[in-house]
Structure formats: C-alpha cells, structure tokens
Write a protein that holds these residues in place. Structure first.
Motif, PDB file in Angstrom:
ATOM      1  N   ASP A 204     -30.613  27.081   1.003  1.00  0.00           N
ATOM      2  CA  ASP A 204     -31.611  26.880  -0.049  1.00  0.00           C
ATOM      3  C   ASP A 204     -32.957  26.912   0.666  1.00  0.00           C
TER       4      ASP A 204
ATOM      5  N   SER B 261     -38.181  28.605  -1.967  1.00  0.00           N
ATOM      6  CA  SER B 261     -38.282  27.703  -3.122  1.00  0.00           C
ATOM      7  C   SER B 261     -39.698  27.237  -3.455  1.00  0.00           C
TER       8      SER B 261
ATOM      9  N   ASN C 138     -43.120  26.471  -5.655  1.00  0.00           N
ATOM     10  CA  ASN C 138     -43.446  26.167  -7.040  1.00  0.00           C
ATOM     11  C   ASN C 138     -44.298  27.324  -7.531  1.00  0.00           C
TER      12      ASN C 138
ATOM     13  N   HIS D 129     -34.538  28.304  -4.697  1.00  0.00           N
ATOM     14  CA  HIS D 129     -34.552  27.283  -5.747  1.00  0.00           C
ATOM     15  C   HIS D 129     -35.985  27.115  -6.272  1.00  0.00           C
TER      16      HIS D 129
ATOM     17  N   TYR E  20     -37.272  15.754 -10.458  1.00  0.00           N
ATOM     18  CA  TYR E  20     -36.868  16.642  -9.358  1.00  0.00           C
ATOM     19  C   TYR E  20     -35.452  16.298  -8.880  1.00  0.00           C
TER      20      TYR E  20
ATOM     21  N   ASP F 165     -31.857  18.408  -8.656  1.00  0.00           N
ATOM     22  CA  ASP F 165     -31.125  18.610  -7.406  1.00  0.00           C
ATOM     23  C   ASP F 165     -29.676  18.139  -7.528  1.00  0.00           C
TER      24      ASP F 165
ATOM     25  N   VAL G 101     -36.574  22.512   3.904  1.00  0.00           N
ATOM     26  CA  VAL G 101     -37.684  21.928   3.145  1.00  0.00           C
ATOM     27  C   VAL G 101     -38.502  20.999   4.060  1.00  0.00           C
TER      28      VAL G 101
ATOM     29  N   GLN H  85     -40.092  15.498   2.490  1.00  0.00           N
ATOM     30  CA  GLN H  85     -39.094  15.267   1.439  1.00  0.00           C
ATOM     31  C   GLN H  85     -37.802  14.644   1.983  1.00  0.00           C
TER      32      GLN H  85
ATOM     33  N   PHE I  78     -34.169  13.760  -0.027  1.00  0.00           N
ATOM     34  CA  PHE I  78     -32.842  14.332   0.237  1.00  0.00           C
ATOM     35  C   PHE I  78     -31.831  13.271   0.664  1.00  0.00           C
TER      36      PHE I  78
END
Ligand code: ARG
Length: 618
Positions: free
Chosen positions: A144, A147, A149, A184, A350, A354, A374, A378, A382
């Motif tokens: 992933d 991704s 925005n 994503h 969010y 996920d 990512v 974050q 996660f």
C-alpha cells in the motif's frame, strides 16, 4: 547448469554457509554438548555475515563467543568444535575451504573455494536472473503506497512513499513473491469540501475548460487560505482576503460540503464524479513520468459502502462502544483514548476505512503480508489499527504480517521541512522539472554530447534528473529525515544515481569499443578466472546481489541495495583500473569481459529494481 531436478543452480553462498552452520549447531545440541533450541540456533545462524576485510576470509561466524560463555568453556575451543562439524556438513566442502584456525577471540572465518566462485560467476553470466535464486516459499504481499490525498496538488511529501513503495514492490517481485500494489487514494476527505465550496463560490469556468487541473489546484489553494483565515496568509493574497471578508464562516461551510458529499447529496456527488477524472489525470501524469504503476487504485471512496457494517460488527463483537456520543475501539485501559471509528455527528474516520480495507484485502487477496509505506507521523494510527484488526479476529488475520514501513520527513537545506521561498509546499511536478533541468546542465560533457541529438539529450536529462531524485531518497535510511539537495544528488561522484548510471555506461561502453558480441560471450562462457585478488573481490561481490535483496526484504530497506550497488561499483573501478580487459588475451580476455558483462547487467538490474533507468551514453 541445472540441478538433478532440472532447476538452474543459483548459488547464494551466505545461505549455503548458514545451512552448514545450522547443521553444526544442531549437531552440538543433539550430542548434548550445548543446550540449544531451534529458535536460538536460527538467531545465531543469522549472524553469519560477510567479513569487513578480505584478509579475514569471505564470511564470518561469531557465535563461538556467546556460546562459550553459556557452556563455561573457551571461545576458541567452541570455535574449533563448530569448525570441525562444519566441514562434514552436507555440501560444505563443495563450496568452502576448510575453516582453519579460529581468529582472535574465536571468529570462524570462511573462504569460498575459488573453483566454486568461478563456476558460480559463469552460471550467473548465462542466467537471466543473474544468479539470484527466487525465494523457496513465495508469499502474497500487498504493498500500500503513494496513496496521496487527491484534489490537492501532489507535493514533495509524496515522493518518499511513491519511490520507496515502488522499489520495494519491484524487489519483492523479483525475489519471486506475488506482489499486489494498491494506491489507497485519499479521494473522500475534507479536501473535496474545499474544492466543492470553491466551485460554488469562485470558480472560473473558462479556466476550468482550458486546464481543469490547474483550476482545481487554484481553488484548493485559495479556499484553504480562506478557511484557515491566517492573517499573514490573507495579507499576502488579495483574492483570498476579499473572499474571506465576504465569508467569515467559510471553514464551517467547507466541512458542510464534505458532509453533504458523504451523505449522498446528488449535486455534490455529481461534482465529485466530475472532479475525480481530473484529479486522476493529474496524478497519473506524474506516475507516468516516474515510471510508477499500480495493480489497483482502490481509494477510500471504494470502501465507503463497507464502513457502517465495519462499525456494527466491531460493536456486536464487543470491541467498540460509545464514548461521549462517538464510537471507539477500546484497546488499552479505560483511561486510554479509544481508536475512534465514528464521530458523534455520524461521520466515519480514517481508521474506519483502514479497518474495512484490511477486511476487504483479507477476503479478496489472502495476503501473507501487508506493507504500508506511510510517513512516520502515522505510526500511532497504524499501531492502533493493527491491534484493533487483530482483536477483531477476522478470518486470516492471524497469518498476516501487518507492517508500517515508516519514513522520515523531507527537509530543505536549512534543516526545516522543505518549502518554497514563499513558504508553500513544493509541488512535485515543479520539483521533477527542476531536477531534469539541472541534470541537463550536469551531464553530457563534450564527449557525451557528441553524437547525441536534442531528443537523446532530453531523454538522458530526464533519466538522470528523475533518477537522482529517486536515488537520493532511496539511499537514505528511510526512518530518518533527509535533506533534499539538488547539488548533492546530481554529483557525478559519490553514492549518487548519476555516478551509478555513469558506471553502467562505462562498463557497457567496453563492448561497443571492443566490438564484442555480448550474447556470444554469455553463451560461450564456461568459466571465469578469479586468480587476481581484485578480480576475485569483484566476482564475490557480484554473487552477493541475492544477499543484498534478501536484506532489503528483511527490513523493508532499499538503502541496503543502494549501499551494495555502490560497493559493487567500487570493486569494479578497482578491478578495471588495475587489470587490462580489452587488451588482455585469450581466455583471460574472455573471462574479464564476462565479468564486465555481468557487472553491467547487475548494476542495471539493481537500478531497475529501484525504479531508476539507465542510458547508453551520458
Ligand atoms: N492518504 C493518506 C495520507 O496522505 C495515506 C494513506 C496510507 N494508506 C493507508 N492505508 N492508510 O496521509
């Protein structure tokens, strides 16, 4: 050459040696010499690595020291005992010299047999996989990455996930795994509220007709300033200031537009459908330029229909409950803040997406591993999402490795987050343009320019410029912040893409210069000579390609590959500066040419696995 089952023989000396060490340690355990469990043996065997200096042999095992402590005996005695058992391990003697006396406090240093090395190089020369064995047990791995925005222009912050994720996907695929890449996209968030509001209050129809991407970008930037209402930003932008004066409540109105989209308001939905292709076209243009592709682009919007069911299921299983009107998954004690999955106003978050995404991926793709490439900021998100997914007890969750492949921030040369002089985030497209423009100035000295037309030169500049940006990022330890510097990344010496690309061009130039047909060379290579230490060092390094890739996978660190490629280029320079190649004669010439051929191909493949192109001349 094939093994008895018809598979090509691909030597990974380190794996073979580790197997021998495992055999030796298992023998010690079975004979009651040392109490060792399988997990401990596995950990000790992992420590068998290449030596730092050739005088200590090629590989070294350091386990005698900790084991002696455990057994209450002398490290050297333990080392001698392990060495004795190594020699009788199946297959050991085909590849390695007898261990000899332990060195220092008990290092077991091992040297690859020259004949085994020479034969392995010859096989790698004839092998399209360049001697790299595929993994014995391929996994299904979802990557992933990227991704972004959408609905706001891609900026420098997006480069890391895109470049690191793409390199990891390429490397894992080459190792033989089934890799599924998924972008994503953040295509359902508050940024759409901004362009919806902007569209309704200040759009420029003619501008949209002429260049929809630019017009949406303008609306995004304008509305963000109006909604943030920071006096210093408004002071610098009269258009934003005028709009802000007429809409003191803009921030709330923007949120309302997002909420209406999520509630299914037909007007906002229709506009979203109209904007999405524009947003996609913009990011796809960048992906094309970066040579990055995805198997799937299932954005957040794709999972929206599953969110209510996700919340209901977590509540029904007793994992989520109400907390001040909102709904959260309680992971710690009563005092710890829960992972929110529905706000008091009914909006999903969010984390909800996920969690729904993990469930969907398990159901449809049955992965063994999911990598999330990512930003490190974050990591808390996660951690909580992974823990919630485990407790949720979804079918298949126990067998899947969920990994946050975190990376640090891109900094400017002043050590602060990278911004334009005006303080805006740096647009990705402008960044790529600048890299290419600067590359055009750096490459193609008189020699390189000779015989290149404008089209060639443009292609070289693009390959070198984009390669420099990617390589600078990939060669960093991903978890640290890194300083973005065009001057450094475009240097022709040091661990840069330009240096590596130049090395490839130089190696391969030999064949043009000597008029050597590489296909024939490969077909007719029956062995190479490793009698000179410089030749031998290069040969051994070439055969470590598979080891480097294995180490990249173990820790999701592409910089292990860049570091190894740089070492390889160094070994090649030492070899080429000291030994004649085209001027050598007979079998020696063929042998050295074969080594050069393999070096060129390994460097090129290595760069390709990082997503970096090469050129014939530069
Ligand atoms: N769109 C997010 C952002 O820009 C990154 C998404 C990463 N992937 C994920 N499954 N959460 O911050």
């Amino acid at each position: 050459m094939n093994d008895p089952d018809g598979h090509p023989v691909r030597a990974n000396f380190r794996s073979a040696l580790r197997r021998s060490f495992r055999h030796a340690l298992e023998g010690l355990a079975a004979d009651g010499v040392l109490p060792l469990g399988p997990a401990e043996i596995a950990a000790l065997v992992e420590q068998v690595r290449e030596t730092a200096e050739a005088k200590f042999g090629d590989y070294s095992g350091t386990m005698a020291m900790p084991l002696a402590k455990k057994a209450g005996s002398k490290p050297r005695d333990v080392a001698v005992e392990i060495g004795r058992r190594l020699e009788t391990a199946p297959g050991y003697a085909d590849l390695f010299e007898p261990p000899g006396d332990p060195v220092g406090p008990g290092f077991i240093n091992i040297r690859v047999k020259d004949a085994a090395l020479a034969a392995a190089v010859a096989r790698a020369v004839a092998d399209e996989r360049l001697g790299v064995a595929a993994v014995a047990e391929p996994q299904t791995i979802v990557v992933d990455f990227s991704s972004p925005n959408v609905a706001k222009p891609m900026h420098v912050g997006h480069i890391r996930s895109t470049v690191i994720g793409d390199a990891l996907a390429r490397i894992l695929r080459f190792r033989g795994h089934r890799v599924i890449t998924d972008n994503h996209l953040g295509d359902w968030g508050t940024q759409f509220g901004m362009i919806l509001w902007g569209w309704k209050h200040c759009r420029d129809d003619a501008a949209f007709a002429a260049d929809p991407t630019a017009e949406l970008g303008r609306l995004y930037r304008l509305v963000r300033k109006v909604a943030d209402a920071k006096p210093e930003e408004l002071a610098a932008d009269p258009a934003a200031a005028a709009l802000a004066a007429g809409h003191p409540d803009a921030a709330r109105e923007v949120l309302r537009e997002t909420a209406k989209l999520h509630e299914g308001d037909p007007e906002n939905r229709a506009l979203w459908e109209r904007f999405m292709p524009v947003c996609r076209a913009e990011i796809d243009r960048l992906y094309t330029r970066l040579h990055v592709g995805f198997d799937h682009t299932l954005g957040e919007s794709f999972f929206q229909p599953l969110l209510a069911g996700t919340v209901d299921d977590l509540v029904a299983k007793g994992l989520a409950r109400e907390s001040r009107g909102a709904i959260g998954v309680f992971l710690g004690g009563e005092e710890d803040p829960p992972l929110l999955i529905r706000k008091a106003d009914g909006a999903f978050l969010y984390a909800t997406t996920d969690l729904a995404t993990i469930r969907w991926r398990l159901e449809h793709w049955h992965p063994d591993r999911i990598l999330y490439v990512v930003d490190h900021r974050q990591s808390g998100h996660f951690e909580q999402v992974f823990e919630a997914a485990r407790r949720w007890g979804l079918p298949g969750i126990d067998g899947v490795d969920l990994v946050h492949v975190a990376f640090g921030t891109v900094l400017g040369e002043d050590g602060r987050p990278f911004k334009t002089r005006a303080g805006d985030t740096v647009g990705l497209e402008a960044l790529l343009d600048e890299g290419v423009e600067r590359a055009a100035a750096v490459v193609g000295g008189d020699e390189g320019r000779a015989g290149m037309n404008a089209e060639d030169r443009r292609h070289v500049a693009e390959t070198v410029g984009i390669g420099a940006i990617k390589y600078a990022d990939l060669s960093q330890n991903r978890t640290t912040d890194y300083v973005f510097s065009f001057d450094k990344m475009l240097q022709l010496t040091g661990n840069t893409a330009a240096y590596m690309q130049y090395a490839v061009a130089r190696v391969e130039g030999i064949f043009t210069k000597g008029g050597v047909d590489r296909e024939t060379l490969r077909r007719e290579c029956h062995g190479v000579s490793v009698s000179d230490p410089k030749e031998r060092a290069l040969a051994l390094e070439l055969l470590r390609f598979g080891e480097a890739l294995e180490d990249v996978e173990a820790d999701s660190r592409p910089n292990v590959l860049t570091a190894w490629l740089y070492d390889l280029a160094g070994c090649y320079s030492t070899f080429y500066d000291a030994l004649p190649v085209l001027k050598a004669e007979g079998p020696e010439r063929d042998s050295r040419l074969a080594i050069c051929d393999l070096t060129g191909r390994v460097l090129r493949r290595g760069l390709d696995l990082l997503g970096i192109g090469t050129v014939e001349k530069m």
